[in-house]
Scaffold this motif. Structure first.
Motif, PDB file in Angstrom:
ATOM      1  N   VAL A 127       8.654 -40.124 -11.546  1.00 29.48           N
ATOM      2  CA  VAL A 127       8.758 -39.463 -10.246  1.00 29.48           C
ATOM      3  C   VAL A 127       8.906 -40.518  -9.161  1.00 29.48           C
ATOM      4  O   VAL A 127       8.226 -41.547  -9.190  1.00 29.48           O
ATOM      5  CB  VAL A 127       7.508 -38.592  -9.960  1.00 29.48           C
ATOM      6  N   LYS A 128       9.773 -40.275  -8.210  1.00 29.18           N
ATOM      7  CA  LYS A 128       9.891 -41.185  -7.077  1.00 29.18           C
ATOM      8  C   LYS A 128       8.612 -41.100  -6.238  1.00 29.18           C
ATOM      9  O   LYS A 128       8.099 -40.005  -5.982  1.00 29.18           O
ATOM     10  CB  LYS A 128      11.105 -40.809  -6.227  1.00 29.18           C
ATOM     11  N   PRO A 129       8.073 -42.239  -5.792  1.00 31.20           N
ATOM     12  CA  PRO A 129       6.795 -42.219  -5.063  1.00 31.20           C
ATOM     13  C   PRO A 129       6.803 -41.318  -3.838  1.00 31.20           C
ATOM     14  O   PRO A 129       5.828 -40.602  -3.581  1.00 31.20           O
ATOM     15  CB  PRO A 129       6.600 -43.688  -4.670  1.00 31.20           C
ATOM     16  N   GLU A 130       7.899 -41.318  -3.092  1.00 24.32           N
ATOM     17  CA  GLU A 130       7.943 -40.517  -1.872  1.00 24.32           C
ATOM     18  C   GLU A 130       8.003 -39.021  -2.150  1.00 24.32           C
ATOM     19  O   GLU A 130       7.759 -38.203  -1.265  1.00 24.32           O
ATOM     20  CB  GLU A 130       9.135 -40.938  -0.998  1.00 24.32           C
ATOM     21  N   ALA A 131       8.334 -38.651  -3.388  1.00 24.71           N
ATOM     22  CA  ALA A 131       8.458 -37.230  -3.737  1.00 24.71           C
ATOM     23  C   ALA A 131       7.281 -36.729  -4.560  1.00 24.71           C
ATOM     24  O   ALA A 131       7.280 -35.570  -4.989  1.00 24.71           O
ATOM     25  CB  ALA A 131       9.762 -36.993  -4.498  1.00 24.71           C
ATOM     26  N   LEU A 132       6.272 -37.570  -4.777  1.00 29.11           N
ATOM     27  CA  LEU A 132       5.195 -37.217  -5.696  1.00 29.11           C
ATOM     28  C   LEU A 132       4.513 -35.909  -5.332  1.00 29.11           C
ATOM     29  O   LEU A 132       4.337 -35.026  -6.178  1.00 29.11           O
ATOM     30  CB  LEU A 132       4.167 -38.356  -5.743  1.00 29.11           C
ATOM     31  N   LEU A 133       4.096 -35.747  -4.088  1.00 28.72           N
ATOM     32  CA  LEU A 133       3.347 -34.547  -3.709  1.00 28.72           C
ATOM     33  C   LEU A 133       4.194 -33.290  -3.821  1.00 28.72           C
ATOM     34  O   LEU A 133       3.724 -32.250  -4.304  1.00 28.72           O
ATOM     35  CB  LEU A 133       2.801 -34.703  -2.289  1.00 28.72           C
ATOM     36  N   ASP A 134       5.446 -33.357  -3.392  1.00 26.22           N
ATOM     37  CA  ASP A 134       6.322 -32.187  -3.503  1.00 26.22           C
ATOM     38  C   ASP A 134       6.551 -31.813  -4.962  1.00 26.22           C
ATOM     39  O   ASP A 134       6.557 -30.630  -5.318  1.00 26.22           O
ATOM     40  CB  ASP A 134       7.661 -32.464  -2.815  1.00 26.22           C
ATOM     41  N   VAL A 135       6.745 -32.817  -5.806  1.00 21.88           N
ATOM     42  CA  VAL A 135       6.946 -32.553  -7.230  1.00 21.88           C
ATOM     43  C   VAL A 135       5.704 -31.906  -7.833  1.00 21.88           C
ATOM     44  O   VAL A 135       5.801 -30.910  -8.578  1.00 21.88           O
ATOM     45  CB  VAL A 135       7.294 -33.860  -7.973  1.00 21.88           C
ATOM     46  N   CYS A 136       4.536 -32.426  -7.512  1.00 15.72           N
ATOM     47  CA  CYS A 136       3.303 -31.881  -8.085  1.00 15.72           C
ATOM     48  C   CYS A 136       3.044 -30.452  -7.615  1.00 15.72           C
ATOM     49  O   CYS A 136       2.589 -29.609  -8.401  1.00 15.72           O
ATOM     50  CB  CYS A 136       2.123 -32.788  -7.731  1.00 15.72           C
ATOM     51  N   ARG A 137       3.331 -30.170  -6.363  1.00 13.67           N
ATOM     52  CA  ARG A 137       3.156 -28.793  -5.883  1.00 13.67           C
ATOM     53  C   ARG A 137       4.109 -27.841  -6.603  1.00 13.67           C
ATOM     54  O   ARG A 137       3.735 -26.708  -6.956  1.00 13.67           O
ATOM     55  CB  ARG A 137       3.378 -28.731  -4.378  1.00 13.67           C
ATOM     56  N   THR A 138       5.335 -28.281  -6.811  1.00 13.87           N
ATOM     57  CA  THR A 138       6.292 -27.444  -7.524  1.00 13.87           C
ATOM     58  C   THR A 138       5.841 -27.213  -8.957  1.00 13.87           C
ATOM     59  O   THR A 138       5.922 -26.091  -9.478  1.00 13.87           O
ATOM     60  CB  THR A 138       7.688 -28.090  -7.506  1.00 13.87           C
ATOM     61  N   LEU A 139       5.367 -28.263  -9.614  1.00 11.23           N
ATOM     62  CA  LEU A 139       4.899 -28.116 -10.988  1.00 11.23           C
ATOM     63  C   LEU A 139       3.719 -27.162 -11.079  1.00 11.23           C
ATOM     64  O   LEU A 139       3.587 -26.406 -12.043  1.00 11.23           O
ATOM     65  CB  LEU A 139       4.496 -29.482 -11.543  1.00 11.23           C
ATOM     66  N   ARG A 140       2.868 -27.156 -10.071  1.00  9.43           N
ATOM     67  CA  ARG A 140       1.709 -26.261 -10.094  1.00  9.43           C
ATOM     68  C   ARG A 140       2.070 -24.829  -9.737  1.00  9.43           C
ATOM     69  O   ARG A 140       1.560 -23.872 -10.350  1.00  9.43           O
ATOM     70  CB  ARG A 140       0.648 -26.772  -9.116  1.00  9.43           C
ATOM     71  N   ARG A 154       3.935 -35.106 -19.052  1.00 12.61           N
ATOM     72  CA  ARG A 154       3.441 -36.390 -18.567  1.00 12.61           C
ATOM     73  C   ARG A 154       4.316 -36.854 -17.413  1.00 12.61           C
ATOM     74  O   ARG A 154       5.551 -36.836 -17.508  1.00 12.61           O
ATOM     75  CB  ARG A 154       3.470 -37.438 -19.679  1.00 12.61           C
ATOM     76  N   LEU A 155       3.683 -37.265 -16.328  1.00 16.57           N
ATOM     77  CA  LEU A 155       4.390 -37.838 -15.186  1.00 16.57           C
ATOM     78  C   LEU A 155       3.984 -39.297 -15.026  1.00 16.57           C
ATOM     79  O   LEU A 155       2.864 -39.683 -15.369  1.00 16.57           O
ATOM     80  CB  LEU A 155       4.054 -37.094 -13.891  1.00 16.57           C
ATOM     81  N   ARG A 156       4.908 -40.077 -14.480  1.00 14.87           N
ATOM     82  CA  ARG A 156       4.588 -41.458 -14.127  1.00 14.87           C
ATOM     83  C   ARG A 156       5.197 -41.780 -12.776  1.00 14.87           C
ATOM     84  O   ARG A 156       6.342 -41.407 -12.507  1.00 14.87           O
ATOM     85  CB  ARG A 156       5.137 -42.436 -15.171  1.00 14.87           C
ATOM     86  N   VAL A 157       4.418 -42.432 -11.932  1.00 15.66           N
ATOM     87  CA  VAL A 157       4.925 -42.891 -10.642  1.00 15.66           C
ATOM     88  C   VAL A 157       4.587 -44.367 -10.503  1.00 15.66           C
ATOM     89  O   VAL A 157       3.460 -44.793 -10.784  1.00 15.66           O
ATOM     90  CB  VAL A 157       4.327 -42.064  -9.474  1.00 15.66           C
ATOM     91  N   ARG A 158       5.565 -45.162 -10.118  1.00  8.90           N
ATOM     92  CA  ARG A 158       5.361 -46.595  -9.920  1.00  8.90           C
ATOM     93  C   ARG A 158       4.848 -46.858  -8.513  1.00  8.90           C
ATOM     94  O   ARG A 158       5.238 -46.180  -7.556  1.00  8.90           O
ATOM     95  CB  ARG A 158       6.675 -47.345 -10.125  1.00  8.90           C
ATOM     96  N   CYS A 159       3.991 -47.849  -8.375  1.00 11.73           N
ATOM     97  CA  CYS A 159       3.518 -48.260  -7.059  1.00 11.73           C
ATOM     98  C   CYS A 159       4.549 -49.218  -6.461  1.00 11.73           C
ATOM     99  O   CYS A 159       4.822 -50.276  -7.043  1.00 11.73           O
ATOM    100  CB  CYS A 159       2.164 -48.961  -7.174  1.00 11.73           C
ATOM    101  N   PRO A 160       5.139 -48.880  -5.313  1.00  5.37           N
ATOM    102  CA  PRO A 160       6.203 -49.724  -4.750  1.00  5.37           C
ATOM    103  C   PRO A 160       5.741 -51.137  -4.399  1.00  5.37           C
ATOM    104  O   PRO A 160       6.505 -52.091  -4.542  1.00  5.37           O
ATOM    105  CB  PRO A 160       6.641 -48.955  -3.498  1.00  5.37           C
ATOM    106  N   ASP A 161       4.510 -51.275  -3.918  1.00  5.31           N
ATOM    107  CA  ASP A 161       4.000 -52.576  -3.468  1.00  5.31           C
ATOM    108  C   ASP A 161       3.017 -53.112  -4.498  1.00  5.31           C
ATOM    109  O   ASP A 161       1.965 -52.510  -4.739  1.00  5.31           O
ATOM    110  CB  ASP A 161       3.325 -52.428  -2.107  1.00  5.31           C
ATOM    111  N   THR A 162       3.341 -54.249  -5.122  1.00  2.46           N
ATOM    112  CA  THR A 162       2.459 -54.827  -6.128  1.00  2.46           C
ATOM    113  C   THR A 162       1.231 -55.467  -5.499  1.00  2.46           C
ATOM    114  O   THR A 162       0.135 -55.424  -6.070  1.00  2.46           O
ATOM    115  CB  THR A 162       3.223 -55.861  -6.969  1.00  2.46           C
TER     116      THR A 162
END
Length: 246
Positions: free
Chosen positions: A49-62, A133-141
């Motif tokens: 999942v793209k980090p900026e879309a995480l919340l929208d994706v999770c709401r849709t999945l729920r 299973r979802l995975r989101v990468r952290c943009p800033d290490t």
């Protein structure tokens, strides 16, 4: 009650690649351009999942009737610092014992490499009896940060605190982000791959001060995995030649 959705993947007739399941087709139709299919074992379904879309994706999945992933079963941090650099071939079962050993890479991994940290989410749809299973990468290490999903699945609260404590991943919008498992004043994040296995400090009771004190760790580091790469006659290529004399 809704009809159960078939398992996420079925093997193609030629065994080359999995056939897209109804769940995969539904999910990709609901969330175009924001999720990307990840390699997974047969019967599993995983997406990046793209980090900026995480919340929208999770709401849709729920909330989407076709998906209805009502339960967050688990959330965990991941550190990819040594990913693909392991010295042992452990993906499949083997009878070759220590011959699974690989030659160690000469170059050290880069602690600041992009995408080093990620967060994974294990979801369950009770309505459709399916898992995802979802995975989101952290943009800033240097300061790994993703949005908190505790407002979507309340059970994420302590999972996110655990990931923060052990990996140092920050969750934007979390109502009470503080350590969960380590001691007060603990320095560092013990599940990071560059954190020493022996730790940095050790605690002991000081009878004179009548309290527990911390001091630099006195344990001598040692490697517990046997560093053996066995080359013997059992793995000689000549023995695999059916024409070779026995």
């Amino acid at each position: 009650m809704a009809e159960p959705i078939p398992p996420p993947d079925e093997k193609a007739a030629d065994g080359a690649s999995p056939i897209a399941s109804p769940l995969a087709r539904t999910l990709e139709a609901q969330l175009p351009d924001v999720v990307q299919r990840l390699p997974s074992l047969p019967g599993d379904l995983a997406y990046e999942v793209k980090p900026e879309a995480l919340l929208d994706v999770c709401r849709t999945l729920r909330d989407a009737p076709e998906l209805r992933f009502e339960m967050l079963m688990d959330l965990a941090g991941v550190d990819y610092l040594h990913y693909g650099r392991d010295e042992w071939q452990t993906d499949t079962a083997t009878r070759s014992g220590f011959s699974r050993g690989r030659v160690a890479r000469a170059t050290a991994p880069d602690p600041g490499m992009p995408g080093r940290f990620a967060v994974t989410y294990q979801l369950l749809s009770i309505t459709h009896n399916t898992r995802l299973r979802l995975r989101v990468r952290c943009p800033d290490t240097q300061e790994p940060t993703v949005d908190s999903v505790s407002g979507i699945w309340a059970g994420a609260n302590w999972f996110e605190r655990e990931a923060f404590d052990l990996f140092g991943i920050l969750f934007r919008g979390h109502p009470d982000l503080r350590r969960l498992l380590t001691d007060y004043g603990f320095i560092g994040h013990p599940f990071r791959k560059d954190f020493p296995l022996i730790g940095h400090v050790e605690a002991q009771y000081d009878p004179e001060k009548k309290r527990v004190v911390y001091q630099p760790v006195s344990i001598v580091p040692r490697v517990l995995v046997p560093k053996v790469i066995r080359h013997d006659h059992r793995y000689d290529p000549a023995l695999k030649d059916p024409e070779a004399p026995r």
